[in-house]
Design a protein around this motif. Sequence first.
Motif, short mmCIF file in Angstrom:
data_model
loop_
_atom_site.label_atom_id
_atom_site.label_comp_id
_atom_site.label_asym_id
_atom_site.label_seq_id
_atom_site.Cartn_x
_atom_site.Cartn_y
_atom_site.Cartn_z
N THR A 72 0.85 -1.19 0.00
CA THR A 72 0.00 0.00 0.00
C THR A 72 0.88 1.23 0.00
N ASN A 73 0.41 2.29 -0.67
CA ASN A 73 1.18 3.53 -0.75
C ASN A 73 0.86 4.50 0.38
N PHE A 74 0.02 4.06 1.32
CA PHE A 74 -0.33 4.93 2.43
C PHE A 74 0.89 5.16 3.31
N PRO A 75 0.94 6.31 4.01
CA PRO A 75 2.07 6.57 4.91
C PRO A 75 2.18 5.53 6.01
N SER A 76 3.41 5.33 6.51
CA SER A 76 3.63 4.30 7.52
C SER A 76 2.91 4.63 8.83
N GLN A 77 2.78 5.91 9.16
CA GLN A 77 2.05 6.32 10.36
C GLN A 77 0.74 6.96 9.93
N LEU A 78 -0.27 6.14 9.74
CA LEU A 78 -1.54 6.59 9.20
C LEU A 78 -2.56 6.79 10.31
N ASN A 79 -3.19 7.95 10.32
CA ASN A 79 -4.27 8.21 11.26
C ASN A 79 -5.60 7.95 10.58
N LEU A 80 -6.33 6.94 11.04
CA LEU A 80 -7.62 6.65 10.44
C LEU A 80 -8.58 7.78 10.74
N SER A 81 -9.25 8.24 9.73
CA SER A 81 -10.22 9.32 9.90
C SER A 81 -11.40 9.05 9.00
N THR A 82 -12.31 10.01 8.95
CA THR A 82 -13.47 9.85 8.08
C THR A 82 -13.17 10.30 6.66
N ILE A 83 -11.95 10.70 6.39
CA ILE A 83 -11.56 11.17 5.05
C ILE A 83 -11.13 9.98 4.20
N ASP A 84 -11.68 9.89 3.00
CA ASP A 84 -11.30 8.85 2.05
C ASP A 84 -10.08 9.35 1.28
N VAL A 85 -8.89 8.96 1.72
CA VAL A 85 -7.67 9.51 1.13
C VAL A 85 -7.48 9.06 -0.32
N VAL A 86 -7.95 7.86 -0.65
CA VAL A 86 -7.85 7.39 -2.04
C VAL A 86 -8.67 8.28 -2.96
N LYS A 87 -9.88 8.62 -2.52
CA LYS A 87 -10.75 9.49 -3.30
C LYS A 87 -10.15 10.89 -3.43
N GLU A 88 -9.58 11.40 -2.32
CA GLU A 88 -8.97 12.72 -2.34
C GLU A 88 -7.80 12.77 -3.33
N GLU A 89 -6.95 11.75 -3.27
CA GLU A 89 -5.80 11.69 -4.17
C GLU A 89 -6.25 11.64 -5.62
N SER A 90 -7.26 10.82 -5.90
CA SER A 90 -7.79 10.67 -7.25
C SER A 90 -8.37 11.98 -7.77
N GLU A 91 -9.14 12.66 -6.93
CA GLU A 91 -9.73 13.93 -7.34
C GLU A 91 -8.66 14.97 -7.63
N GLY A 92 -7.65 15.02 -6.77
CA GLY A 92 -6.56 15.98 -6.97
C GLY A 92 -5.84 15.75 -8.26
N ARG A 93 -5.54 14.48 -8.57
CA ARG A 93 -4.82 14.16 -9.80
C ARG A 93 -5.68 14.45 -11.04
N GLN A 94 -6.96 14.17 -10.96
CA GLN A 94 -7.86 14.44 -12.09
C GLN A 94 -7.93 15.93 -12.39
N ILE A 95 -8.02 16.74 -11.33
CA ILE A 95 -8.07 18.19 -11.52
C ILE A 95 -6.74 18.68 -12.12
N LEU A 96 -5.65 18.13 -11.62
CA LEU A 96 -4.32 18.54 -12.09
C LEU A 96 -4.17 18.32 -13.59
N GLU A 97 -4.77 17.24 -14.08
CA GLU A 97 -4.65 16.90 -15.50
C GLU A 97 -5.31 17.94 -16.41
N ILE A 98 -6.36 18.62 -15.93
CA ILE A 98 -7.07 19.57 -16.79
C ILE A 98 -6.62 21.00 -16.57
N MET A 99 -5.62 21.20 -15.72
CA MET A 99 -5.13 22.56 -15.46
C MET A 99 -4.26 23.07 -16.61
#
Length: 204
Positions: A72-99
């Motif tokens: 897994t590419n998650f950080p070694s010290q991961l704090n579980l939260s209600t944030i879906d980090v996979v979704k956040e990363e995907s959204e960020g990369r998708q936006i970056l592509e159209i900039m």
Amino acid sequence: MPSQLRKPFVVICAFGEVEDVRSLWEQFKDVLCEDLVHRFSSDTGQQYALAEMNQLLNFYGLCLKKINLPHTNFPSQLNLSTIDVVKEESEGRQILEIMNEQKFVVQKVLSVVYENKAPKLFFLDGPAGTKKTFVYSTLIHIIIGKGDQVTSVVSTGIAATLLDGGRTAHSVFKIPLMLDATSTCNVKSNSPEAKLLRETKLII
């Protein structure tokens, strides 16, 4: 509970002389990840479960790769939260592509955040409509997607609604409302606010 099952599963995989750890994972992963899949999604839940098990393995001087579990590419010290980090990363990369020109700004800031140890200050300016908030949102998505913390601060409460997790500077830094020559920010070193700032990769 799945969270309780993951601990003995790690011990069995690490010390139980299992012939095929990967097959054992495939056989029981739905049960082991059920709570996290329910909180996030199928793919993200599995990633979180593997990251948590990797933390447990680190305690024994092992890692996922050493015992043949999926990486897994998650950080070694991961704090579980209600944030879906996979979704956040995907959204960020998708936006970056159209900039267009904004992509340079995002990449420059990210290179400083993750490659340059010296802190830097950037000033982004431009008339209305040049997508400054678009740039900020992209940085927030990508950095949160890496499991890191971004702190967004603005001057007014209304402006805070423009950014994910936005708060007023007075709230984050405990700036007094009435200022004089001796005023200081009242952030105590052992407070939650200080912890947040220490863990923050980027302040916008």
